[in-house]
Design a protein around this motif. Structure first.
Motif, PDB file in Angstrom:
ATOM      1  N   LYS A   1       0.873  -1.173   0.000  1.00  0.00           N
ATOM      2  CA  LYS A   1       0.000   0.000   0.000  1.00  0.00           C
ATOM      3  C   LYS A   1       0.906   1.218   0.000  1.00  0.00           C
ATOM      4  CE  LYS A   1      -3.878   2.355   1.129  1.00  0.00           C
ATOM      5  NZ  LYS A   1      -4.979   2.569   0.185  1.00  0.00           N
ATOM      6  N   THR A   2       0.731   2.123  -0.970  1.00  0.00           N
ATOM      7  CA  THR A   2       1.678   3.234  -1.143  1.00  0.00           C
ATOM      8  C   THR A   2       1.033   4.608  -1.029  1.00  0.00           C
ATOM      9  OG1 THR A   2       1.384   3.263  -3.551  1.00  0.00           O
ATOM     10  CG2 THR A   2       3.106   1.816  -2.675  1.00  0.00           C
ATOM     11  N   TRP A   3      -0.281   4.653  -0.742  1.00  0.00           N
ATOM     12  CA  TRP A   3      -1.008   5.935  -0.722  1.00  0.00           C
ATOM     13  C   TRP A   3      -1.933   5.950   0.486  1.00  0.00           C
ATOM     14  CZ3 TRP A   3      -5.757   8.086  -0.397  1.00  0.00           C
ATOM     15  CH2 TRP A   3      -5.963   9.372  -0.914  1.00  0.00           C
ATOM     16  N   SER A   4      -2.064   7.105   1.119  1.00  0.00           N
ATOM     17  CA  SER A   4      -3.050   7.295   2.181  1.00  0.00           C
ATOM     18  C   SER A   4      -3.487   8.753   2.166  1.00  0.00           C
ATOM     19  CB  SER A   4      -2.465   6.932   3.547  1.00  0.00           C
ATOM     20  OG  SER A   4      -1.506   7.895   3.963  1.00  0.00           O
ATOM     21  N   PHE A   5      -4.575   9.054   2.874  1.00  0.00           N
ATOM     22  CA  PHE A   5      -5.036  10.438   2.944  1.00  0.00           C
ATOM     23  C   PHE A   5      -3.992  11.317   3.622  1.00  0.00           C
ATOM     24  CE2 PHE A   5      -9.192   8.274   2.550  1.00  0.00           C
ATOM     25  CZ  PHE A   5      -9.681   8.969   1.456  1.00  0.00           C
ATOM     26  N   GLU A   6      -3.253  10.736   4.578  1.00  0.00           N
ATOM     27  CA  GLU A   6      -2.211  11.495   5.266  1.00  0.00           C
ATOM     28  C   GLU A   6      -0.960  11.644   4.408  1.00  0.00           C
ATOM     29  OE1 GLU A   6      -3.857   8.896   6.624  1.00  0.00           O
ATOM     30  OE2 GLU A   6      -5.214  10.162   7.806  1.00  0.00           O
ATOM     31  N   ARG A   7      -0.739  10.670   3.512  1.00  0.00           N
ATOM     32  CA  ARG A   7       0.433  10.710   2.631  1.00  0.00           C
ATOM     33  C   ARG A   7       0.004  10.391   1.207  1.00  0.00           C
ATOM     34  NH1 ARG A   7       5.094   7.043   4.956  1.00  0.00           N
ATOM     35  NH2 ARG A   7       6.010   7.676   2.969  1.00  0.00           N
ATOM     36  N   PRO A   8      -0.602  11.362   0.527  1.00  0.00           N
ATOM     37  CA  PRO A   8      -1.070  11.135  -0.855  1.00  0.00           C
ATOM     38  C   PRO A   8       0.091  11.167  -1.845  1.00  0.00           C
ATOM     39  CG  PRO A   8      -1.528  13.394  -0.191  1.00  0.00           C
ATOM     40  CD  PRO A   8      -0.947  12.715   1.021  1.00  0.00           C
ATOM     41  N   ASN A   9       0.850  10.103  -1.877  1.00  0.00           N
ATOM     42  CA  ASN A   9       2.067  10.047  -2.693  1.00  0.00           C
ATOM     43  C   ASN A   9       1.759  10.190  -4.179  1.00  0.00           C
ATOM     44  OD1 ASN A   9       4.009   9.677  -0.655  1.00  0.00           O
ATOM     45  ND2 ASN A   9       3.597   7.484  -0.549  1.00  0.00           N
ATOM     46  N   SER A  10       2.641  10.873  -4.866  1.00  0.00           N
ATOM     47  CA  SER A  10       2.581  10.908  -6.323  1.00  0.00           C
ATOM     48  C   SER A  10       2.965   9.534  -6.853  1.00  0.00           C
ATOM     49  CB  SER A  10       3.571  11.957  -6.855  1.00  0.00           C
ATOM     50  OG  SER A  10       4.906  11.539  -6.610  1.00  0.00           O
ATOM     51  N   PRO A  11       2.689   9.244  -8.127  1.00  0.00           N
ATOM     52  CA  PRO A  11       3.103   7.944  -8.681  1.00  0.00           C
ATOM     53  C   PRO A  11       4.595   7.672  -8.506  1.00  0.00           C
ATOM     54  CG  PRO A  11       1.536   8.990 -10.149  1.00  0.00           C
ATOM     55  CD  PRO A  11       1.854  10.003  -9.086  1.00  0.00           C
ATOM     56  N   GLU A  12       5.407   8.701  -8.660  1.00  0.00           N
ATOM     57  CA  GLU A  12       6.850   8.520  -8.506  1.00  0.00           C
ATOM     58  C   GLU A  12       7.211   8.216  -7.050  1.00  0.00           C
ATOM     59  OE1 GLU A  12       5.753  10.559 -12.041  1.00  0.00           O
ATOM     60  OE2 GLU A  12       5.394  11.161  -9.942  1.00  0.00           O
ATOM     61  N   GLU A  13       6.582   8.951  -6.115  1.00  0.00           N
ATOM     62  CA  GLU A  13       6.834   8.702  -4.696  1.00  0.00           C
ATOM     63  C   GLU A  13       6.344   7.317  -4.292  1.00  0.00           C
ATOM     64  OE1 GLU A  13       6.479  13.249  -2.897  1.00  0.00           O
ATOM     65  OE2 GLU A  13       4.656  12.083  -3.320  1.00  0.00           O
ATOM     66  N   ALA A  14       5.193   6.908  -4.842  1.00  0.00           N
ATOM     67  CA  ALA A  14       4.646   5.595  -4.523  1.00  0.00           C
ATOM     68  C   ALA A  14       5.570   4.488  -5.011  1.00  0.00           C
ATOM     69  CB  ALA A  14       3.262   5.443  -5.153  1.00  0.00           C
ATOM     70  N   ALA A  15       6.090   4.633  -6.218  1.00  0.00           N
ATOM     71  CA  ALA A  15       7.003   3.626  -6.763  1.00  0.00           C
ATOM     72  C   ALA A  15       8.274   3.536  -5.921  1.00  0.00           C
ATOM     73  CB  ALA A  15       7.347   3.961  -8.209  1.00  0.00           C
ATOM     74  N   ARG A  16       8.768   4.683  -5.467  1.00  0.00           N
ATOM     75  CA  ARG A  16       9.981   4.684  -4.643  1.00  0.00           C
ATOM     76  C   ARG A  16       9.705   4.013  -3.288  1.00  0.00           C
ATOM     77  NH1 ARG A  16      11.305   9.342  -5.794  1.00  0.00           N
ATOM     78  NH2 ARG A  16      10.309  10.518  -4.101  1.00  0.00           N
TER      79      ARG A  16
END
Length: 268
Positions: free
Chosen positions: A197-212
Motif C-alpha cells: 500500500k503506497t497511498w493514504s489520505f495522510e500521505r497522498p504520494n505521487s506515482p513517482e513517490e509511490a514507486a519509490r
C-alpha cells in the motif's frame, strides 16, 4: 463471521477470549489488518481462519466487489480444495472519501498490473499459512502474545502485508530483523509479500513517490531475508494486502508455492 473492518486495539481483546469455548464451537472467520490478532489466536487454537475481505472495504467497495476478490471469497466460503491465485490484471491503492456520496457512484480507478516478482524460485514448497499484517505481528512480538516457539513454524509459508499507515522501510526491516533474531524467519519455507500500500489520505504520494516507497520496502524485505533466511523463495506483489483486489489466504491452511511454474495455490 466476516470482520467489518480493521483497527488498532484487538490485541487488548485477546486475553478476554475463551479459547476452550471457541475450540468447541469453531466458526469460519474472515478478516485482515488488525484482525491478524484473532487469526493468530485461532490458528493457535487449532482453527483455520481466512485472511482477507472485510465488509466495509471489499464487500462495500464502490460500484461492486472487485471480481477477483469476489471469486476468491466465494471459493473460500462455498468450496473446499485447491484454488490457484493469479496476479491482478489491474489494481488500485488510492482511496476515496467514504463521507462523500459521490465516492459510491462509480468504479474506483485502477492501473495495469505488474505481475509477481519471484526470488529464489528454484523449488516447490508447501506448508501452513501464517503471518498477516506486519505491524500487528510486531505488536504481538512485543507483547509476547500468540507467537509460538520458532519450531512450530517449521516449513510453514509466511505471508506479510503492510497497512495504510505506510510503515517506513526501516520499520519493515527492523520488524523482520527482530523476527530473525527470535529464530522465526529461517523456519519458513517461503515468503509471500503483498503488494505494498503506497497511498493514504495522510500521505497522498505521487506515482513517482509511490514507486519509490514500494521499491524501498522491497529492498528492506530482501535485506532481512538475505541476513536471516538466504535462499528462501520470496514472491512480491501478491494481492492480499491493503490494496484492491484482495484474495483470501487460509490462515493455518495449506499454501503451495511452485517456483519453477510461477504458481501459488491455496487450499480452502
Amino acid at each position: 463471521m466476516i470482520a467489518t473492518i480493521g483497527g488498532d486495539d484487538q490485541i487488548t481483546v485477546l486475553p478476554l477470549l475463551d479459547r476452550e469455548l471457541i475450540r468447541a464451537r469453531p466458526k469460519p472467520f474472515i478478516g485482515m489488518s488488525d484482525n491478524t490478532n484473532l487469526l493468530a489466536f485461532l490458528r493457535n487454537t487449532g482453527i483455520v481462519g481466512y485472511h482477507g475481505a472485510s465488509v466495509m472495504v471489499e464487500l462495500g467497495r464502490p460500484g461492486a466487489m472487485n471480481p477477483q476478490t469476489a471469486d476468491s471469497l466465494r471459493a473460500a466460503l462455498f468450496t473446499s480444495g485447491p484454488y490457484e491465485l493469479r496476479p491482478a490484471d489491474r489494481w488500485n491503492d488510492v482511496d476515496r472519501d467514504w463521507a462523500d456520496p459521490a465516492t459510491f457512484d462509480e468504479e474506483p480507478p485502477s492501473r495495469p498490473g505488474t505481475g509477481w516478482t519471484w526470488v529464489n524460485a528454484d523449488r516447490v514448497v508447501e506448508g501452513r499459512g501464517w503471518g498477516g499484517n506486519l505491524e500487528i505481528l510486531g505488536w504481538l512480538l512485543m507483547a509476547d502474545r500468540e507467537i509460538a516457539e520458532p519450531e512450530e513454524y517449521e516449513g510453514d509459508v509466511l505471508f506479510l502485508e503492510t497497512s495504510e499507515e505506510l510503515p517506513s522501510a526501516a520499520e519493515v526491516f527492523r520488524t523482520l530483523r527482530n523476527m530473525g533474531e527470535r529464530g522465526l524467519l529461517g523456519r519458513f519455507s517461503a515468503l509471500l509479500m503483498a503488494r505494498a500500500k503506497t497511498w493514504s489520505f495522510e500521505r497522498p504520494n505521487s506515482p513517482e513517490e509511490a514507486a519509490r516507497y514500494a521499491a524501498d520496502q522491497r529492498e528492506a524485505v530482501l535485506s532481512a531475508m538475505r541476513a536471516y533466511a538466504p535462499g528462501t523463495p520470496v514472491v512480491f506483489d501478491v494481492d492480499f494486502g491493503h490494496t484492491d483486489p484482495q484474495v483470501v489466504i487460509p490462515y493455518g491452511g495449506t499454501v503451495r508455492v511452485d517456483g519453477p511454474a510461477r504458481r501459488i495455490t491455496v487450499t480452502y
